[in-house]
Design an enzyme around this catalytic site. Structure first.
Site, mmCIF file in Angstrom:
data_model
loop_
_atom_site.group_PDB
_atom_site.id
_atom_site.type_symbol
_atom_site.label_atom_id
_atom_site.label_comp_id
_atom_site.label_asym_id
_atom_site.label_seq_id
_atom_site.Cartn_x
_atom_site.Cartn_y
_atom_site.Cartn_z
ATOM 1 N N GLU A 87 0.814 -1.212 0.000
ATOM 2 C CA GLU A 87 0.000 0.000 0.000
ATOM 3 C C GLU A 87 0.847 1.262 0.000
ATOM 4 O O GLU A 87 1.941 1.309 0.571
ATOM 5 C CB GLU A 87 -0.915 0.016 1.233
ATOM 6 C CG GLU A 87 -2.075 -0.940 1.090
ATOM 7 C CD GLU A 87 -2.733 -1.240 2.414
ATOM 8 O OE1 GLU A 87 -3.946 -1.022 2.546
ATOM 9 O OE2 GLU A 87 -2.023 -1.711 3.326
ATOM 10 N N CYS A 100 3.011 8.643 1.457
ATOM 11 C CA CYS A 100 3.410 7.685 2.484
ATOM 12 C C CYS A 100 3.669 6.354 1.791
ATOM 13 O O CYS A 100 2.738 5.727 1.258
ATOM 14 C CB CYS A 100 2.311 7.548 3.544
ATOM 15 S SG CYS A 100 2.712 6.369 4.851
ATOM 16 N N CYS A 107 4.984 -6.475 7.762
ATOM 17 C CA CYS A 107 5.912 -5.911 8.744
ATOM 18 C C CYS A 107 6.244 -6.968 9.790
ATOM 19 O O CYS A 107 5.344 -7.689 10.247
ATOM 20 C CB CYS A 107 5.297 -4.681 9.408
ATOM 21 S SG CYS A 107 6.426 -3.831 10.543
ATOM 22 N N CYS A 111 3.811 -4.405 16.314
ATOM 23 C CA CYS A 111 3.245 -3.412 17.229
ATOM 24 C C CYS A 111 1.768 -3.726 17.479
ATOM 25 O O CYS A 111 1.004 -3.963 16.544
ATOM 26 C CB CYS A 111 3.399 -2.013 16.657
ATOM 27 S SG CYS A 111 5.117 -1.516 16.416
ATOM 28 N N CYS A 114 -1.148 -1.635 15.696
ATOM 29 C CA CYS A 114 -1.023 -1.455 14.249
ATOM 30 C C CYS A 114 -1.662 -2.621 13.511
ATOM 31 O O CYS A 114 -1.339 -3.790 13.757
ATOM 32 C CB CYS A 114 0.455 -1.328 13.873
ATOM 33 S SG CYS A 114 0.743 -1.089 12.110
ATOM 34 N N CYS A 331 -2.356 6.227 9.783
ATOM 35 C CA CYS A 331 -1.218 5.559 10.419
ATOM 36 C C CYS A 331 -1.691 4.333 11.192
ATOM 37 O O CYS A 331 -2.620 4.409 11.995
ATOM 38 C CB CYS A 331 -0.514 6.517 11.379
ATOM 39 S SG CYS A 331 0.318 7.880 10.570
#
Length: 363
Positions: A87, A100, A107, A111, A114, A331
């Site tokens: 993305e 961004c 990932c 976290c 997230c 975010c």
């Protein structure tokens, strides 16, 4: 795939039978002029154009889906050459545009706040795939570095410092005036704080600006939110930040996600100001962007502003406005989620997000 090759590598690809300036022509066609079809590079001899077009692909990602937010943000779901998707987010403002971009597919950091963490890590992106996201957005929106004010932030999917070799090569291509031509002052890398890699980044002759995702003022809370932080205690992370060689025009950026009843107290604000007060730095506060399976909630706007007021007594502190929440572009929301035309899939976040979108907070 030609994207990701520098001028020297392109010269090797063309071979000794071609003068060196031909490689520079191909380089500028790829990065400055952003060609999608090598046959259109009319500065090259016809035979060379045909050979390049027959044997090599430019390597731009393919737009699989676009999701447009009510606030003008656009989330792109991009398909890579191996079929994987990643993305990229476009955020327009009256005086600038922000891209961004992602540095990994998924990932590995995990976290807890997230949505990308649910993907795990599929693979690193190549330098060409990182640069390709920027080139695609420039083409899609008719923007030109040098003419338009463009910020590029490596804050999409992935931990950039865990793909540092490709990130640094992409950086060189992005900031090269004969390449893409993005200003070095407008290119930022965001990390959760991989301390050895921060030291490595510091030695790079061409590098992005550094943003550190802090998100807590104690090791206990930070490790709860960011499991990998167990390897890199706050003392070590802040020591690396103090040693980081800032350029004359540069500040460190610290990103701090505000989570209701977790890290948003007045005591947290005072500790944050104390931890960072001696650094040449600024703080960006980010009220949590909620989503499915995220076990936290954003604080009330009044709490965010009270937190900001305490921190900015010591150092510059801004509140980042939520962008693209309704299409999972904000975010922490990048999970390659598909939405139908009526955005019914967004219903899961609409109630939680309402507090933060009804009252837009100042930047």
């Amino acid at each position: 795939m030609l994207l990701g090759l520098d001028a020297a590598e392109l010269a090797d690809l063309l071979g000794p039978e071609h003068p060196r300036f031909r490689a520079q022509q191909v380089y500028e066609a790829l990065y400055r002029h952003r060609v999608a079809d090598l046959a259109a590079v009319t500065t090259l001899p016809t035979a060379l154009r045909r050979r390049l077009a027959a044997d090599h692909r430019v390597g731009l990602p393919e737009v699989e889906r676009r999701y447009d937010s009510a606030d003008g943000t656009r989330r792109y779901l991009l398909r890579l050459e191996d079929g994987r998707t990643v993305e990229t987010v476009f955020m327009p403002e009256p005086s600038r545009a922000t891209f961004c971009i992602s540095t990994q597919v998924g990932c590995p950091v995990g976290c807890r706040f997230c949505m990308t963490a649910a993907l795990g890590l599929e693979r690193n992106l190549s330098a060409g795939e990182i640069v390709g996201q920027v080139l695609l957005l420039l083409r899609e929106h008719g923007l030109e570095p040098g003419r338009d004010r463009i910020n590029v932030v490596m804050m999409g999917q992935g931990e950039p410092l865990l793909n540092l070799e490709a990130v640094l090569k992409a950086t060189r291509l992005l900031v090269d005036p004969r390449g893409v031509g993005i200003s070095p002052r407008r290119l930022t890398l965001s990390t959760v704080g991989i301390v050895p890699k921060i030291h490595e980044l510091a030695q790079a002759p061409v590098r992005p600006k550094l943003a550190v995702s802090l998100h807590a003022t104690t090791d206990e809370v930070r490790c709860r939110l960011i499991p990998i932080a167990r390897k890199y205690p706050l003392a070590d992370l802040l020591a690396a930040c103090r040693a980081y060689p800032l350029r004359s025009w540069e500040r460190l950026t610290f990103e701090y996600l505000l989570i209701r009843d977790v890290n948003d107290t007045d005591r947290d604000a005072r500790r944050l100001a104390s931890l960072l007060g001696q650094l040449r730095a600024k703080v960006n506060l980010i009220p949590l962007n909620p989503g499915p399976d995220i076990p936290f909630e954003p604080p009330d706007p009044e709490r965010v502003l009270a937190f900001q007021a305490r921190v900015r007594r010591v150092l510059p502190c801004f509140v980042r406005k939520p962008r693209g929440q309704d299409v999972y572009a904000a975010c922490g929301q990048l999970r390659r989620m598909a939405l139908d035309g009526n955005r019914q899939a967004c219903g899961a976040i609409s109630t939680l997000a309402s507090r933060s979108v009804k009252r837009t907070m100042p930047e």
